[in-house]
Structure formats: C-alpha cells, structure tokens
Design a protein around this motif. Structure first.
Motif, PDB file in Angstrom:
ATOM      1  N   SER A 177       0.830  -1.210   0.000  1.00 27.40           N
ATOM      2  CA  SER A 177       0.000   0.000   0.000  1.00 27.40           C
ATOM      3  C   SER A 177       0.863   1.257   0.000  1.00 27.40           C
ATOM      4  CB  SER A 177      -0.929   0.010   1.223  1.00 27.40           C
ATOM      5  OG  SER A 177      -1.834  -1.060   1.169  1.00 27.40           O
ATOM      6  N   GLU A 178       1.908   1.230   0.815  1.00 25.28           N
ATOM      7  CA  GLU A 178       2.795   2.397   0.923  1.00 25.28           C
ATOM      8  C   GLU A 178       3.483   2.702  -0.402  1.00 25.28           C
ATOM      9  OE1 GLU A 178       7.160   3.420   2.822  1.00 25.28           O
ATOM     10  OE2 GLU A 178       6.006   1.755   3.670  1.00 25.28           O
ATOM     11  N   LEU A 179       4.063   1.691  -1.034  1.00 21.80           N
ATOM     12  CA  LEU A 179       4.846   1.925  -2.249  1.00 21.80           C
ATOM     13  C   LEU A 179       3.958   2.160  -3.469  1.00 21.80           C
ATOM     14  CD1 LEU A 179       7.788  -0.613  -1.788  1.00 21.80           C
ATOM     15  CD2 LEU A 179       7.666   1.811  -1.189  1.00 21.80           C
ATOM     16  N   TRP A 180       2.789   1.537  -3.493  1.00 17.03           N
ATOM     17  CA  TRP A 180       1.875   1.773  -4.613  1.00 17.03           C
ATOM     18  C   TRP A 180       1.446   3.241  -4.663  1.00 17.03           C
ATOM     19  CZ3 TRP A 180       0.558  -0.381  -9.002  1.00 17.03           C
ATOM     20  CH2 TRP A 180      -0.609   0.024  -9.662  1.00 17.03           C
ATOM     21  N   ALA A 181       1.326   3.862  -3.501  1.00 12.88           N
ATOM     22  CA  ALA A 181       0.879   5.260  -3.426  1.00 12.88           C
ATOM     23  C   ALA A 181       1.897   6.236  -3.995  1.00 12.88           C
ATOM     24  CB  ALA A 181       0.562   5.619  -1.975  1.00 12.88           C
ATOM     25  N   VAL A 182       3.148   5.840  -4.093  1.00  9.67           N
ATOM     26  CA  VAL A 182       4.197   6.760  -4.589  1.00  9.67           C
ATOM     27  C   VAL A 182       4.837   6.212  -5.874  1.00  9.67           C
ATOM     28  CG1 VAL A 182       4.694   7.749  -2.336  1.00  9.67           C
ATOM     29  CG2 VAL A 182       5.888   5.669  -3.030  1.00  9.67           C
ATOM     30  N   ARG A 183       4.094   5.437  -6.638  1.00 10.22           N
ATOM     31  CA  ARG A 183       4.619   4.849  -7.881  1.00 10.22           C
ATOM     32  C   ARG A 183       4.792   5.920  -8.950  1.00 10.22           C
ATOM     33  NH1 ARG A 183      -0.724   4.235  -7.569  1.00 10.22           N
ATOM     34  NH2 ARG A 183      -2.039   4.459  -9.423  1.00 10.22           N
ATOM     35  N   ALA A 184       5.652   5.600  -9.908  1.00 10.65           N
ATOM     36  CA  ALA A 184       5.846   6.490 -11.047  1.00 10.65           C
ATOM     37  C   ALA A 184       4.577   6.533 -11.902  1.00 10.65           C
ATOM     38  CB  ALA A 184       7.027   6.007 -11.877  1.00 10.65           C
ATOM     39  N   GLU A 185       4.438   7.577 -12.685  1.00  8.85           N
ATOM     40  CA  GLU A 185       3.264   7.726 -13.545  1.00  8.85           C
ATOM     41  C   GLU A 185       3.410   6.899 -14.824  1.00  8.85           C
ATOM     42  OE1 GLU A 185       2.748  11.852 -14.279  1.00  8.85           O
ATOM     43  OE2 GLU A 185       2.140  12.343 -12.224  1.00  8.85           O
ATOM     44  N   LYS A 186       2.268   6.550 -15.396  1.00  7.74           N
ATOM     45  CA  LYS A 186       2.176   5.911 -16.710  1.00  7.74           C
ATOM     46  C   LYS A 186       2.931   4.588 -16.799  1.00  7.74           C
ATOM     47  CE  LYS A 186       1.523  10.335 -19.031  1.00  7.74           C
ATOM     48  NZ  LYS A 186       2.024  11.286 -20.080  1.00  7.74           N
ATOM     49  N   LEU A 187       2.917   3.834 -15.720  1.00  6.65           N
ATOM     50  CA  LEU A 187       3.494   2.490 -15.767  1.00  6.65           C
ATOM     51  C   LEU A 187       2.533   1.544 -16.479  1.00  6.65           C
ATOM     52  CD1 LEU A 187       4.869   2.092 -12.114  1.00  6.65           C
ATOM     53  CD2 LEU A 187       6.220   2.418 -14.201  1.00  6.65           C
ATOM     54  N   PRO A 188       3.051   0.521 -17.162  1.00 10.46           N
ATOM     55  CA  PRO A 188       2.177  -0.476 -17.798  1.00 10.46           C
ATOM     56  C   PRO A 188       1.712  -1.536 -16.799  1.00 10.46           C
ATOM     57  CG  PRO A 188       4.442  -1.007 -18.294  1.00 10.46           C
ATOM     58  CD  PRO A 188       4.481   0.277 -17.497  1.00 10.46           C
ATOM     59  N   ILE A 189       1.469  -1.086 -15.580  1.00 10.32           N
ATOM     60  CA  ILE A 189       1.049  -1.947 -14.475  1.00 10.32           C
ATOM     61  C   ILE A 189      -0.201  -1.318 -13.885  1.00 10.32           C
ATOM     62  CG2 ILE A 189       1.717  -2.909 -12.237  1.00 10.32           C
ATOM     63  CD1 ILE A 189       4.654  -2.432 -13.107  1.00 10.32           C
ATOM     64  N   LYS A 190      -1.309  -2.021 -13.929  1.00  9.36           N
ATOM     65  CA  LYS A 190      -2.593  -1.418 -13.600  1.00  9.36           C
ATOM     66  C   LYS A 190      -3.010  -1.565 -12.140  1.00  9.36           C
ATOM     67  CE  LYS A 190      -2.843  -0.385 -17.909  1.00  9.36           C
ATOM     68  NZ  LYS A 190      -2.438   0.999 -18.298  1.00  9.36           N
ATOM     69  N   THR A 191      -2.493  -2.558 -11.446  1.00  9.26           N
ATOM     70  CA  THR A 191      -2.935  -2.835 -10.074  1.00  9.26           C
ATOM     71  C   THR A 191      -1.742  -3.144  -9.169  1.00  9.26           C
ATOM     72  OG1 THR A 191      -3.168  -5.219 -10.423  1.00  9.26           O
ATOM     73  CG2 THR A 191      -5.074  -3.828 -10.970  1.00  9.26           C
ATOM     74  N   PRO A 192      -1.932  -3.017  -7.867  1.00 10.57           N
ATOM     75  CA  PRO A 192      -0.862  -3.422  -6.933  1.00 10.57           C
ATOM     76  C   PRO A 192      -0.487  -4.891  -7.103  1.00 10.57           C
ATOM     77  CG  PRO A 192      -2.510  -2.118  -5.785  1.00 10.57           C
ATOM     78  CD  PRO A 192      -3.070  -2.406  -7.148  1.00 10.57           C
ATOM     79  N   GLU A 193      -1.458  -5.727  -7.416  1.00 12.29           N
ATOM     80  CA  GLU A 193      -1.181  -7.154  -7.601  1.00 12.29           C
ATOM     81  C   GLU A 193      -0.265  -7.388  -8.795  1.00 12.29           C
ATOM     82  OE1 GLU A 193      -4.235  -6.450  -4.924  1.00 12.29           O
ATOM     83  OE2 GLU A 193      -4.231  -5.821  -7.033  1.00 12.29           O
ATOM     84  N   GLU A 194      -0.475  -6.642  -9.879  1.00 13.99           N
ATOM     85  CA  GLU A 194       0.408  -6.767 -11.046  1.00 13.99           C
ATOM     86  C   GLU A 194       1.829  -6.310 -10.702  1.00 13.99           C
ATOM     87  OE1 GLU A 194      -1.146  -4.754 -14.421  1.00 13.99           O
ATOM     88  OE2 GLU A 194      -2.718  -6.240 -14.808  1.00 13.99           O
ATOM     89  N   ALA A 195       1.930  -5.253  -9.889  1.00 12.65           N
ATOM     90  CA  ALA A 195       3.258  -4.787  -9.458  1.00 12.65           C
ATOM     91  C   ALA A 195       3.973  -5.878  -8.684  1.00 12.65           C
ATOM     92  CB  ALA A 195       3.116  -3.530  -8.610  1.00 12.65           C
TER      93      ALA A 195
END
Length: 329
Positions: A177-195
């Motif tokens: 949750s913490e790292l998903w909130a500060v992710r880079a923009e326009k990644l080809p990753i749509k969900t935290p689960e995909e990350a």
C-alpha cells in the motif's frame, strides 16, 4: 543462681546469637551477591507456573547458581519471591544469585530471530517457520505466493507459528500500500497485484541491488512494446509451482512448454507472483530506471549484460555460452 546472674546469661546468649546471626547473614549475603559458577552465557527456560522453589532447583541444575537454598532465602529476604516470571532467559557468565533474581524479575526474556530471505517461495518460507526453534503450533495452510514480506522477524519462545505468518502478511500488505501510493506515472502496471507479480520476477532474476532498477526497466519497456518478458524463472515456476527445486538446468523444450507462467509462451504477466518480494524489488518495479535496454543475459560475473537491440543481445548471449562452456570443462 541469682536473678541478676540469669539475666546476665540471657543477655550474653542474646549477644552471641546476634553475632552468630550477623555472621551467617554476612556470609549468606556475600554468597548471594558474589559471582556465580557460570563460565559462559546460558539460556534457561522457566516453565509457566514455576514457583520460587522450582526456579531455584532449575537454576542450580543448569549451573546458574551454586546453592538453591541460599538463592531461596536471599530472594525472600529481598522481597521478590513473587516477582520472578516464567519465560526463556539468558544468564551471563559469572552472574550472581542477586543478578539472576533481577533477570527473572525483569521479564526480559530472550528474543529470537527468524529471517526470511527475498525470493523464497511461500512453501520455502513455511519450511523455515516450521523449523524455527521455540515457536509453537502449526501453519494452517501455505499462504498464497507473494503474500509474505521477506524480513527478519523477532519472536519469543512460545509464540505461535500462525501468528508469525499473520505478521508477515500484514507487513506485506502495509508495504504494498505504501509503495503503490508513490509509484511512477504511466506504468504499464494497472494494479498493486500486477506490481507484485513483476517484482517477484525481478527478485528471481537478480540478487544484485544495483541491477534491480535496471532489470525492472527492461521488463517495463517490454510490456510497453507488447513484447513477451521471456524470463527463465517464470518457466521454472511453471514447472514446479514453487513446491520443489527444479534440480536441473532449463531445456529448450522447457521454454516451449505451455504453462500459465511461461513468459516465453504467454503475453504479459503470469497470473500470480512466483516468489515473495522484498521492498527493494517492489520499489524497483514501481519506480524503474529509465533506460532504452530491452534485453539482458548473464555475464559470467554474477551480474548481467544489457542490450538495446536483438543483434547486440545475441552477441552477449554468445559470450555467455562461451563462458558456460569453458566452465563446464
């Protein structure tokens, strides 16, 4: 015998007894406070419900103190007979009876450590939990792949194995949750689960900290271009599902075998993580290094050679094959 004579004798006897008592107390106190017989730190487990007598016998049996009787008397005189607590305690070399008493009264029991390394499967992590000394109970079921946070966890004797698993799952959820909130923009990753899935692949591809961001950058580039990831660790996981080591090198047939995890065959990401992910790998995926690289292969030093074109990549592959061939002779 006159009354005065009797009184004199009584007074003399009282003085003698007082002196004798003082001598006994002084010697007893000296033994209670002087260094004990332990030559090296010793861990003693005091069972729940143990009273002073049982504790004194246990300490003498394990060589922490030299005389259980003096220990019992000293503890009672000091007024800590009911302050001694059950648990696992570490007694330093030469600990006195008084200091042993204070250790038991403090409740500062031994803290143990369990380290789960990055990149382990959930089944491998559970095996370590099962083998951890001092934990109690069983793990109900093997947790889903990628649901545990690799980390060093502290525990005390008697803690539950299932509680350790719960702590690992909560820690993973908090980190994601913490790292998903500060992710880079326009990644080809749509969900935290995909990350999490992509981070697990990065985790298995490289153990070199400085490479994680670059490896993540390569995979992000390939996803953006619609290229298959072509990651060997995903092939291995498709063959074993994390239940056992493969025990051999991958073959050409393995790379062609269709499984939901074989990224030489499927497009995009596998359906779930292939390992448990540490913080660094997830950070690398959510904030990857910006690069033009599209390929990488082992370079024979423990790291990887990166390439922007297939032609360059093929040259790096040829070099790697020469290194492998020379190493097998």
């Amino acid at each position: 015998m006159t009354w005065r004579r009797v009184c004199g004798l009584v007074a003399t006897a009282a003085v003698v007894l007082a002196i004798a008592g003082s001598v006994i107390w002084f010697k007893g106190r000296e033994r209670f406070e002087r260094p004990g017989p332990l030559r090296a730190e010793t861990i003693v487990n005091v069972p729940l419900g143990s009273g002073l007598d049982a504790i004194a016998m246990l300490l003498e049996k394990d060589g922490v103190i030299e005389d259980e009787r003096i220990f019992r008397v000293g503890v009672r005189i000091v007024g800590k007979a009911r302050s001694l607590k059950a648990g696992e305690y570490a007694f330093p070399a030469g600990v006195s009876m008084r200091d042993a008493m204070n250790v038991l009264a403090s409740g500062a029991t031994v803290v143990r450590r369990l380290t789960i390394a990055e990149g382990l499967t959930s089944r491998e992590a559970v095996a370590l939990i099962d083998a951890a000394e001092g934990l109690e109970g069983e793990v109900d079921t093997v947790p889903p792949e990628g649901s545990l946070l690799p980390e060093t966890y502290h525990y005390r004797r008697g803690d539950s194995r299932q509680d350790i698993v719960k702590r690992m799952r909560v820690a993973r959820d908090d980190m994601l949750s913490e790292l998903w909130a500060v992710r880079a923009e326009k990644l080809p990753i749509k969900t935290p689960e995909e990350a999490l899935v992509l981070a697990s692949i990065v985790e298995k591809e490289t153990g070199i900290p400085d490479e994680r961001g670059l490896v993540a950058g390569v995979f992000v580039n390939r996803l953006r271009k619609g290229m298959r990831l072509q990651s060997d660790p995903t092939v291995t996981y498709g063959l074993t599902l994390g239940e056992r080591p493969l025990g051999r090198n991958l073959t050409r047939n393995d790379l062609k075998k269709p499984t939901p995890y074989n990224t030489y065959v499927i497009d995009g990401l596998p359906p779930s993580p292939i390992a448990n992910v540490g913080r660094a790998a997830l950070e690398a995926v959510l904030n990857p290094v910006k690069t033009s690289y599209l390929y990488f292969v082992a370079d024979g030093t423990g790291g990887h050679a990166f390439a922007k074109s297939l032609k360059e990549h093929n040259r790096n592959v040829a070099k790697w094959r020469k290194i492998k061939k020379a190493g097998s002779k």
